[in-house]
Scaffold this active site. Sequence first.
Site, PDB file in Angstrom:
ATOM      1  N   ILE A  42       0.809  -1.222   0.000  1.00  0.00           N
ATOM      2  CA  ILE A  42       0.000   0.000   0.000  1.00  0.00           C
ATOM      3  C   ILE A  42       0.842   1.272   0.000  1.00  0.00           C
ATOM      4  CG2 ILE A  42      -2.007  -1.056   1.093  1.00  0.00           C
ATOM      5  CD1 ILE A  42      -1.077   0.073   3.761  1.00  0.00           C
ATOM      6  N   GLY A  43       2.153   1.152   0.068  1.00  0.00           N
ATOM      7  CA  GLY A  43       2.978   2.345   0.047  1.00  0.00           C
ATOM      8  C   GLY A  43       4.449   2.036   0.261  1.00  0.00           C
ATOM      9  N   GLY A  46      10.885   6.033   3.386  1.00  0.00           N
ATOM     10  CA  GLY A  46      12.309   5.953   3.636  1.00  0.00           C
ATOM     11  C   GLY A  46      12.697   4.768   4.489  1.00  0.00           C
ATOM     12  N   PHE A  47      11.723   4.197   5.215  1.00  0.00           N
ATOM     13  CA  PHE A  47      11.977   3.030   6.063  1.00  0.00           C
ATOM     14  C   PHE A  47      11.909   1.754   5.239  1.00  0.00           C
ATOM     15  CE2 PHE A  47      10.855  -0.284   9.067  1.00  0.00           C
ATOM     16  CZ  PHE A  47      11.596   0.020  10.199  1.00  0.00           C
ATOM     17  N   GLY A  48      10.957   1.704   4.310  1.00  0.00           N
ATOM     18  CA  GLY A  48      10.771   0.504   3.499  1.00  0.00           C
ATOM     19  C   GLY A  48       9.335   0.398   3.029  1.00  0.00           C
ATOM     20  N   VAL A  50       5.344  -0.750   2.750  1.00  0.00           N
ATOM     21  CA  VAL A  50       4.261  -0.908   3.730  1.00  0.00           C
ATOM     22  C   VAL A  50       3.181  -1.790   3.103  1.00  0.00           C
ATOM     23  CG1 VAL A  50       2.583   0.276   5.187  1.00  0.00           C
ATOM     24  CG2 VAL A  50       4.749   1.394   4.624  1.00  0.00           C
ATOM     25  N   LYS A  67       5.024  -2.253   8.292  1.00  0.00           N
ATOM     26  CA  LYS A  67       6.140  -1.514   7.694  1.00  0.00           C
ATOM     27  C   LYS A  67       7.398  -2.362   7.817  1.00  0.00           C
ATOM     28  CE  LYS A  67       7.501   2.551   9.402  1.00  0.00           C
ATOM     29  NZ  LYS A  67       7.544   4.015   9.628  1.00  0.00           N
ATOM     30  N   ASP A 162      10.762  15.181  10.163  1.00  0.00           N
ATOM     31  CA  ASP A 162      10.404  14.824   8.791  1.00  0.00           C
ATOM     32  C   ASP A 162       8.899  15.003   8.574  1.00  0.00           C
ATOM     33  OD1 ASP A 162      11.004  14.072   6.217  1.00  0.00           O
ATOM     34  OD2 ASP A 162      10.870  11.915   6.598  1.00  0.00           O
TER      35      ASP A 162
END
Length: 569
Positions: A42-43, A46-48, A50, A67, A162
């Site tokens: 679904i998205g 910057g973390f990875g 989702v 996530k 952020d």
Amino acid sequence: MALPRDGVPPLTDADIEEFDHLKIQMEDIISATDNFNPTKLIGRGGFGPVYKGELSLLTGPTMVAFKRLDPRLGQGNIEFWKEILMLSDCKHENLVSLLHFSIEGDERVLVYEYASHGSLDHYLSDSSLTWEQRLHICIGVAHSLKYLHDPMKTQQIVLHRDIKSANILLDEQWNAKVSDFGLSKIWPANQTRSYLFSHPVGTQGYCDPLYGETGFLSKESDVYSFGVVLFEVLCGRLCYKHRNAQINGILVHDWKRCYHEKKLDDIILKDLKEQINPDSLITFSTIANQCLNGDRRERPTMDEIVKELEVALEQQNIAYNRNLVEISKLAVPPLSYRSHDELILLLSKGILVDQGKRWLSMNKNKKVHEMISAAECVKGFVFQVTAKISRFSKIFCVSSFDFKVEVRTQFLSTAIPYTINLIFMSGIKNYGIYIPFKYKLEEETDYLMSGVVHQRKDGWLMAELYQFTSYQREHDFKIEFLSDSIAFSQCDIEGIEFRPMEHENLEDKNEVDVKQISTSDADWEQKVWPNYIDLINLSKDYIKWTTKKEHYFLLCKGFLIDNGEDKLE
């Protein structure tokens, strides 16, 4: 816990055990996401990536968001634990809730509440997101940042670092949920001075220039980023231009220039211009501009921002309430009410206006439904007094005759996607099935075939004819009907209704339909273009579609692109 140089508390084994109650097995996550199946994606951030999936929680099966850490993107174990630390300590209705986490080998996964509408950046240019909704979203974000910057009970200040529209999630009720704390910093609440960090982080366009240039971080750095988001909400676009997936220019300077030159009309999202009360616009744009002040000492606090945004909402509501009062004065018979709440209740039930020729009602989102009586808009035949339940004194009776409707709206909500619906009764027995009848706009060449007919709660049938975005309260439509079909053999027409798409009540329908299907399109699936999603996104107006099949028939009908200069079909 002592704070080291990077603002992250050192986590001992004892500290980690404190979060054991949030830990779940990786196999549960793999099962819920079908082993991170791309269809569940679904998205990305910057973390990875989702993903969404269903977990069995204490409240029962629940849709959640997963996530998954991708170290190649620059974040790692520190950011992973920072999210857990922040969101386990910080509880606020406008912060995304951390439900669980999982660690297995190199895998790191965080589990959050699911925000069904995704992130704000996807709705900036969406004409269906009204000015009032945008104000509520901004106020929610402001409240969450006020909570992080000025804690009442905790002993730590949290700086997000952020803040951007992509990190503001929206739940089913369009409530804002600030997310992504992997880059955040914390320090004791009684320590007010700025801190020097040698490697500033954040997202280009949103990052405070002073922080980027000097490395000095403070609450005002988040305030700057939030000011950028406020202008995005007003202008209906991201703060940067991009080309080939690269940022190609920051718009913040242009926005500030337009504000100071009193040229906000040049940058405000077109669909919002007629909605915004001038006083609300002044209050909102003023506080947004103050957030972007080059001197951080001149920037407002989050408490001041909350107050100003709430004033902007109040100013908008006052203008809206005046409009409701003006509408109520047109009611037939005259309305009697003692308070604003009573007026809202009366309008939600519906009123007759225009000497009984129009029926107006208001949905829970304060958007107007308008129905024009058949006696007013159907041309060329004699009407009879109705013996059936109707809002109007007369209905139009069809018996194998062609007819035309000429309708002019007067009260539609602006910048809202509407459907045009025929409200009628006939001898149809199987509601929810495809019923053919032919119609077209006067300026069109070919007749269209209707989709599924549904029975409403009020006993009448409803057939959706067209969709459009209301850019003003008044619109003119001329629609021709051919009644040589089963639908119009002995048919009683009550009127033409304009219905906000955002409030289509599925209880008024037997099922979700696919519109304008014909037997000649039986091989529709082979005809769908591979890039069908990209094509539909070119639409000049908001287009609603839910399935691949529905998309095919929308493209067959055609829609405007390139600001209405071209038609794609």
